[in-house]
Design a protein around this motif. Structure first.
Motif, short mmCIF file in Angstrom:
data_model
loop_
_atom_site.label_atom_id
_atom_site.label_comp_id
_atom_site.label_asym_id
_atom_site.label_seq_id
_atom_site.Cartn_x
_atom_site.Cartn_y
_atom_site.Cartn_z
N GLY A 1 -9.01 -3.20 7.54
CA GLY A 1 -8.76 -3.25 6.41
C GLY A 1 -9.54 -2.16 5.71
N GLN A 2 -10.65 -1.88 6.29
CA GLN A 2 -11.54 -0.75 5.63
C GLN A 2 -10.96 0.89 5.95
OE1 GLN A 2 -12.24 -2.55 8.11
NE2 GLN A 2 -14.24 -2.32 8.72
N ILE A 3 -10.00 0.92 7.00
CA ILE A 3 -9.41 2.35 7.26
C ILE A 3 -7.90 2.17 6.82
CG2 ILE A 3 -11.33 2.88 8.93
CD1 ILE A 3 -9.21 1.91 11.13
N ALA A 4 -7.16 1.26 6.27
CA ALA A 4 -5.96 0.87 5.99
C ALA A 4 -5.56 1.99 4.68
CB ALA A 4 -5.45 -0.26 5.93
N ASP A 5 -4.21 2.61 4.97
CA ASP A 5 -3.56 3.36 4.07
C ASP A 5 -2.51 2.36 3.12
OD1 ASP A 5 -4.86 5.95 4.37
OD2 ASP A 5 -3.81 5.51 6.35
N LEU A 6 -2.21 1.61 3.96
CA LEU A 6 -1.18 0.62 3.41
C LEU A 6 -1.35 -0.77 4.12
CD1 LEU A 6 1.86 0.27 2.10
CD2 LEU A 6 2.91 0.60 4.56
N LEU A 7 -1.22 -1.61 2.93
CA LEU A 7 -1.40 -3.11 3.49
C LEU A 7 -0.38 -3.95 3.19
CD1 LEU A 7 -4.62 -2.31 1.97
CD2 LEU A 7 -5.33 -4.14 3.41
N VAL A 8 -0.06 -4.88 4.04
CA VAL A 8 0.78 -6.00 3.84
C VAL A 8 0.00 -7.21 3.61
CG1 VAL A 8 2.79 -7.39 4.76
CG2 VAL A 8 2.66 -4.77 5.18
N VAL A 9 0.32 -7.72 2.35
CA VAL A 9 -0.73 -8.71 1.98
C VAL A 9 0.12 -9.97 1.76
CG1 VAL A 9 -2.43 -9.51 0.18
CG2 VAL A 9 -2.14 -7.18 0.79
N LEU A 10 -0.40 -11.31 2.13
CA LEU A 10 0.40 -12.41 2.12
C LEU A 10 -0.16 -13.39 0.59
CD1 LEU A 10 2.01 -14.98 2.88
CD2 LEU A 10 -0.16 -15.84 4.16
N ALA A 11 0.73 -13.30 -0.17
CA ALA A 11 0.42 -14.21 -1.58
C ALA A 11 1.25 -15.72 -1.36
CB ALA A 11 0.82 -13.20 -2.81
N ASP A 12 0.92 -16.24 -2.43
CA ASP A 12 1.42 -17.68 -2.35
C ASP A 12 2.81 -17.63 -2.25
OD1 ASP A 12 1.64 -17.01 -4.90
OD2 ASP A 12 1.52 -18.94 -5.49
N ASP A 13 3.62 -16.74 -2.91
CA ASP A 13 5.12 -16.67 -2.76
C ASP A 13 5.68 -15.77 -2.06
OD1 ASP A 13 4.20 -14.54 -4.35
OD2 ASP A 13 5.48 -14.59 -5.80
N GLY A 14 5.00 -14.98 -1.35
CA GLY A 14 5.55 -13.84 -0.47
C GLY A 14 4.60 -12.70 -0.12
N LEU A 15 5.24 -11.78 0.86
CA LEU A 15 4.51 -10.59 1.20
C LEU A 15 4.56 -9.49 0.48
CD1 LEU A 15 5.42 -10.68 5.23
CD2 LEU A 15 3.46 -11.49 4.06
N TYR A 16 3.50 -8.78 0.26
CA TYR A 16 3.64 -7.40 -0.53
C TYR A 16 2.99 -6.64 -0.11
CZ TYR A 16 4.52 -10.76 -4.52
OH TYR A 16 5.37 -11.88 -5.32
N LEU A 17 3.36 -5.15 -0.32
CA LEU A 17 2.94 -3.90 0.05
C LEU A 17 1.70 -3.50 -1.09
CD1 LEU A 17 6.22 -2.02 1.00
CD2 LEU A 17 4.42 -2.91 2.73
N VAL A 18 0.67 -3.32 -0.37
CA VAL A 18 -0.42 -2.85 -1.48
C VAL A 18 -0.66 -1.40 -0.82
CG1 VAL A 18 -2.75 -2.98 -2.34
CG2 VAL A 18 -1.11 -4.90 -2.28
N GLU A 19 -1.01 -0.29 -1.58
CA GLU A 19 -1.22 0.97 -1.05
C GLU A 19 -2.71 1.04 -0.90
OE1 GLU A 19 0.53 4.81 -2.27
OE2 GLU A 19 2.20 3.57 -2.97
N GLY A 20 -3.22 1.72 -0.07
CA GLY A 20 -4.73 1.90 0.18
C GLY A 20 -5.08 3.14 -0.50
N PRO A 21 -6.30 3.53 -0.33
CA PRO A 21 -7.40 2.80 0.19
C PRO A 21 -7.98 1.75 -0.78
CG PRO A 21 -8.27 4.89 -0.38
CD PRO A 21 -6.59 4.87 -0.66
N VAL A 22 -8.44 0.63 -0.31
CA VAL A 22 -8.86 -0.38 -1.25
C VAL A 22 -10.29 -0.63 -0.81
CG1 VAL A 22 -6.58 -1.48 -1.63
CG2 VAL A 22 -8.15 -1.98 0.31
#
Lengths: 400, 363
Positions: free
Chosen positions: B157-178
Motif C-alpha cells: 500500500g505504501q508504494i502503490a501507484d494504483l489501488l484496487v479497493v473493495l467497497a461494499d458495492d463493488g471494486l474501485y480503482l484509486v490512484e496513488g500515492p495515498v
C-alpha cells in the motif's frame, strides 16, 4: 499443460466408450456363475479387442497403445461394474518379469493365457522373516541335477489360493551377503510339495496366503535371470508393483460427502453443515485431487519415454492413510450407529466400516509407510541409507 | 492430455532461475528485512520489469508479452523460490488480473501498458480488520465517486501507484500515492500498510457485486500465489536436505536418521501434492475452464499447507542455528505466512472449496 483430450485422445475415448457400452451389456446378459468366471470372461473379451494390456505390443496380444490411452480406457471402464482384481498382480508384475527374463518358448506359452484371464499368477517374495527386508529370504533352493529342490515358506501371497503359477524368489547361496545369493524362478503352484493355506485377516477376508514348500522340484529351465542374480530380477518386479497397487478404492471424499448430506451432525443440522467437518472434507479433496493429478504427471513422464521413479511411492502412502482417516471419520460421524458393519444396515452398505477394517492392511502391503518414506528419503532426496550390519556379512552368519 | 510444462516453458523457467540466482540471493532479501525504511528492492524490481515479466500474461495489444498464464505460473514459481522482495504479486496477480478480468477498454488501455512497463506498482485492498473478509462486513463506501474507509493490511500500500479497493458495492480503482502508514508484519520483506481513505476520487471497476468481483480476482491470484508457495516450499526442502547431509551428530550425518528422513519425506509428499494441484490450477486459469474456482481453492489449500509445513520443519531440521536471525530458514517461515494470508487464509479457502463441491454435486 492441457488436461483436455487432444483430438486423437477424444476419438480413442469415444471408441472405448462405445465398445464398453456394447460389451458390458453383452457381458452382463450372461450368467457366468461365480465372480471368478465372470472376471475371466470379461478379461477374455477385453483381450480379444486389444484392451487387456493396452500398452503391450500387439505381437504379445496387447493393444500397441500409449500410456495415455491406457489411462483413458481405465477411466471409462471405471464407470462400469466390471472391476475384477484377480489379474492385476500377474499382468502388472509377474508377466512383465517373465517377459523381461524368460526364453522365447516360455513367453509364448504363458503370456497369452495370462492376458486372456485363463491363468492367474502370484508373486512369492515375502517370508515370515522378511517382510520389509525382502532380501532376508530363507526359503532354500539346492541344485540337484537339472532341478532345484526348494524348502521353506512364503507369506502374504495375494491370491495364491486361486492362482495357477507364480514367480518365487529363493536363496541359492547362503555363503555370500544376502542380496547376492538369491535366484528367481517361475513355478506351477500345483506342483507336488506346494501347500497353500489362506490367512484369515483382521478384516474377515482371506486375500493372502501362506505358501509352504516341501522338497518342491523346480527345473533349472524355469529360472528367470542368472543364478544368484535374483535381487536384480526382483527389483524389476517391485518397480512395477507400486504402479499396480495404486489406489484405495471406494471410500473417498465423494462418498463421505454423500454420507454428510444424510446424517445429522453434533449441532443438530446435517453433518455437511458442520464447519469442522467441512474443513476436513476440503483437506481430503485436496489430497485425492493431488493424487489424481500426480498420477497424470506420471503418465506424462511415461508418454515422454521417461521411467517413473520412486516418486510414485507417494501414491500409496497418501491413499492408504486417507482411506483409514475417511473410513474412521465416517464411522464416528454415524455416532453410536457407526459400530454396525452389517451391509444391510450400515450407510453406503458398510463402505466406511469396511474401509476402517481394511486400511491397516493397505498401509503395510506393497511396502509399509515407513519403508516408502525411506525410499523417498534415500532415492529421491539422496539422504544416507540406514546403518546396516548385514550388508557384507555372509547370509548364514546373520542372526535370525 | 499433458500434465507438465512445455519445453519452451521449462526454458523460460530455467532462465528465470538463472536471472534470480544472479540478482536475488538472500542478501538482497535481507537488505529489505534489516532496513525498516525499505519496503522492496527497487533495483530488482526494475530489472524484473526490464525482463518483461510484469507483462508475461498481459496481451500484446496492451503492451504485454502475451505469453499466457502458464508462463506466468513458471515465473511465479521462481520468484517464490528466490523470496523476491518486490511488489510482483500485488501488481500482477491482483491488479493486472483484476483489470484484465473486470476493466473497461478505457481502463485496460490506460493502465495495463504502464503495469507491463514497470511504471506502475499496484495494490489490492480488501481487509478491514481481524477475521475473514465477508459480504455485509465491508465498511468502505463510495458516494459521488469518492471512496472512504480504512483498509488494513494493504500489501504494498505504501508504494502503490494504483489501488484496487473493495467497497461494499463493488471494486474501485484509486490512484496513488495515498497516505499510508507502514505496518510491522510477520514478513518485513514484503511491504504492508494501513490506509485511511478519506473521500478520495474512485472509479468503478466492473459491474459485479463487490464480494463476487473480489472472489473472481482471488481465484486467479490463488493459482499464481500457489506457484510462489510451491517454489518456496521446494527451496525450504532443499535447504533442510542440504543441512541434514552436512550436519553431523552422534558420529554421522543427521540426514541418516529416520526421524529426519521421514520428516523430509513428509515434506516431499506435501510438495508433490501441492505441485500437482498447482498444475491443474494453472491449466484451469490458462484455459479459462469453468473448474477454476474449485481448482484454485484446491491449489491454494495444498500450497499453503505445503509451504507452512516445509518452512517450519526446515527450521526444526536446522536445530538451534535455524532459530537465529543470521540463518535463512526464517525467511521462508515468514514468507509462508505472508503468502498464506494475503488472499485469504486456508480455512476460508477450505470453506470455499466445499461450497464449490456442493454446487458441483447439486448441478
Amino acid at each position: 499443460m492441457d488436461f483436455n483430450d487432444t483430438a486423437d485422445e477424444a476419438e480413442y475415448r469415444a471408441r472405448a466408450r462405445d465398445w464398453l457400452a456394447a460389451n458390458v451389456a453383452a457381458h452382463k446378459a450372461i450368467d457366468h456363475g461365480d465372480d471368478m468366471a465372470a472376471a475371466r470372461a470379461w478379461q477374455a473379451r477385453k483381450a480379444a479387442a486389444g484392451y487387456a494390456q493396452i500398452t503391450w505390443p500387439k505381437e504379445w496380444g496387447g493393444g500397441g497403445g500409449t500410456p495415455i490411452q491406457s489411462v483413458i480406457f481405465g477411466q471409462e471402464e471405471a464407470r462400469h461394474p466390471v472391476q475384477y482384481g484377480y489379474f492385476t498382480i500377474g499382468l502388472g508384475m509377474c508377466i512383465p518379469t517373465v517377459m523381461a527374463f524368460a526364453d522365447d518358448a516360455t513367453k509364448q506359452r504363458f503370456v497369452g493365457p495370462a492376458l486372456r484371464g485363463e491363468e492367474i499368477w502370484s508373486q512369492l517374495f515375502s517370508e515370515p522373516a522378511g517382510g520389509s527386508d525382502v532380501a532376508a529370504i530363507r526359503t532354500r533352493a539346492v541344485r540337484d541335477g537339472d532341478d532345484w529342490v526348494v524348502n521353506g515358506q512364503k507369506v502374504w501371497t495375494s491370491g495364491a489360493h486361486y492362482s495357477d503359477f507364480g514367480i518365487v524368489l529363493v536363496r541359492t547361496n547362503p555363503d555370500v551377503p544376502k542380496h547376492k545369493g538369491l535366484t528367481m524362478f517361475w513355478l506351477d503352484l500345483r506342483a507336488p510339495g506346494v501347500e497353500i493355506r489362506p490367512i484369515h485377516q483382521m478384516s474377515g477376508g482371506s486375500n493372502f496366503n501362506e505358501v509352504y514348500f516341501t522338497d518342491v522340484r523346480i527345473p533349472d529351465s524355469q529360472r528367470l535371470g542368472a543364478v544368484d542374480a535374483g535381487w536384480k530380477v526382483a527389483l524389476v518386479t517391485l518397480m512395477n508393483e507400486r504402479l499396480a497397487v495404486g489406489g484405495g478404492g471406494g471410500a473417498g471424499p465423494k462418498e463421505i460427502l454423500k454420507l454428510a448430506r444424510e446424517v445429522d451432525g453434533a449441532d443438530g443440522g446435517k453433518l455437511l453443515h458442520d464447519p469442522a467437518f467441512r474443513q476436513k472434507l476440503a483437506d481430503w479433496w485436496v489430497q485425492a485431487e493431488g493424487l489424481r493429478n500426480t498420477r497424470m504427471r506420471t503418465i506424462t513422464a511415461l508418454s515422454r519415454g521417461q521411467t517413473p521413479g520412486p516418486e510414485s511411492s507417494i501414491g500409496k502412502i497418501i491413499a492408504a492413510n486417507q482411506l483409514q482417516d475417511i473410513g474412521n471419520s465416517a464411522v464416528e460421524a454415524e455416532d453410536q450407529y457407526g459400530i454396525i458393519a452389517d451391509p444391510a444396515l450400515a450407510p453406503l452398505r458398510g463402505l466406511f466400516q469396511s474401509a476402517t477394517l481394511n486400511a491397516p492392511g493397505l498401509r503395510i502391503a506393497g511396502g509399509t509407510d515407513e519403508i516408502l518414506k525411506n525410499i523417498i528419503a534415500e532415492r529421491v532426496l539422496g539422504l544416507p541409507g540406514e546403518i546396516r550390519t548385514d550388508k557384507d556379512a555372509a547370509f548364514r552368519d546373520l542372526p535370525a | 492430455m499433458n500434465f507438465d510444462y512445455s519445453d519452451e516453458q521449462k526454458m523460460l523457467k530455467e532462465e528465470a532461475r538463472r536471472f534470480l540466482g544472479a540478482r536475488c540471493d538472500t542478501a538482497v532479501v535481507r537488505g529489505v528485512l534489516d532496513d525498516d525504511d525499505r519496503h522492496h528492492d527497487d533495483a530488482l524490481w526494475r530489472a524484473i520489469a526490464a525482463q518483461g515479466w510484469l507483462g508475461a500474461a498481459i496481451p500484446e495489444a496492451y503492451g504485454g508479452l502475451g505469453l499466457g498464464h502458464v508462463e506466468l505460473c513458471a515465473l511465479a514459481e521462481e520468484l517464490g523460490r528466490a523470496l523476491a522482495p518486490v511488489p510482483f504479486a500485488s501488481t500482477v496477480y491482483f491488479v493486472a488480473e483484476a483489470l484484465m478480468l473486470l476493466g473497461s477498454e478505457e481502463q485496460k488501455t490506460r493502465w495495463l501498458p504502464k503495469i507491463a512497463a514497470g511504471e506502475v506498482i499496484g495494490a489490492f485492498a480488501t481487509s478491514e480488520g481481524p477475521g475473514a473478509v465477508a459480504p455485509g462486513r465491508i465498511a468502505t463506501r463510495v458516494a459521488d465517486g469518492r471512496l472512504s474507509g480504512t483498509k488494513i493490511p494493504v500489501t504494498d500500500g505504501q508504494i502503490a501507484d494504483l489501488l484496487v479497493v473493495l467497497a461494499d458495492d463493488g471494486l474501485y480503482l484509486v490512484e496513488g500515492p495515498v497516505a499510508a502508514e507502514p505496518l510491522a508484519t510477520l514478513d518485513p520483506t514484503r511491504a504492508a500498510a494501513r490506509i485511511v481513505f478519506d473521500s478520495v476520487p474512485a472509479e468503478r471497476l466492473g459491474d459485479e457485486d463487490g464480494f463476487a468481483a473480489m472472489q473472481a480476482v482471488f481465484d486467479r491470484a490463488a493459482v499464481l500465489l500457489a506457484f510462489e508457495q510451491l517454489g518456496g516450499a521446494d527451496r525450504a526442502l532443499e535447504m533442510a536436505k542440504d543441512y541434514a547431509l552436512q550436519r553431523h551428530a552422534f558420529g554421522r550425518a543427521i540426514g541418516g536418521y529416520q526421524a529426519i528422513k521421514h520428516k523430509l519425506a513428509d515434506i516431499y509428499v506435501k510438495n508433490e501434492i501441492a505441485r500437482s494441484n498447482a498444475y491443474y490450477g494453472a491449466w484451469a486459469l490458462g484455459s479459462g475452464a469453468a473448474e477454476l474456482p474449485l481448482a484454485a481453492a484446491t491449489a491454494r489449500v495444498a500450497a499453503s499447507e505445503a509451504y507452512w509445513f516445509a518452512a517450519k520443519e526446515n527450521i526444526q531440521t536446522h536445530g538451534g542455528i535455524g532459530f537465529t536471525w543470521e540463518a535463512d530458514p526464517q525467511l521462508h517461515y515468514r514468507r509462508s505466512r505472508q503468502l498464506a494470508l494475503v488472499a485469504g487464509a486456508p480455512a476460508v479457502w477450505r470453506e470455499r472449496l466445499v461450497a464449490q463441491l456442493e454446487r458441483r454435486n447439486a448441478a
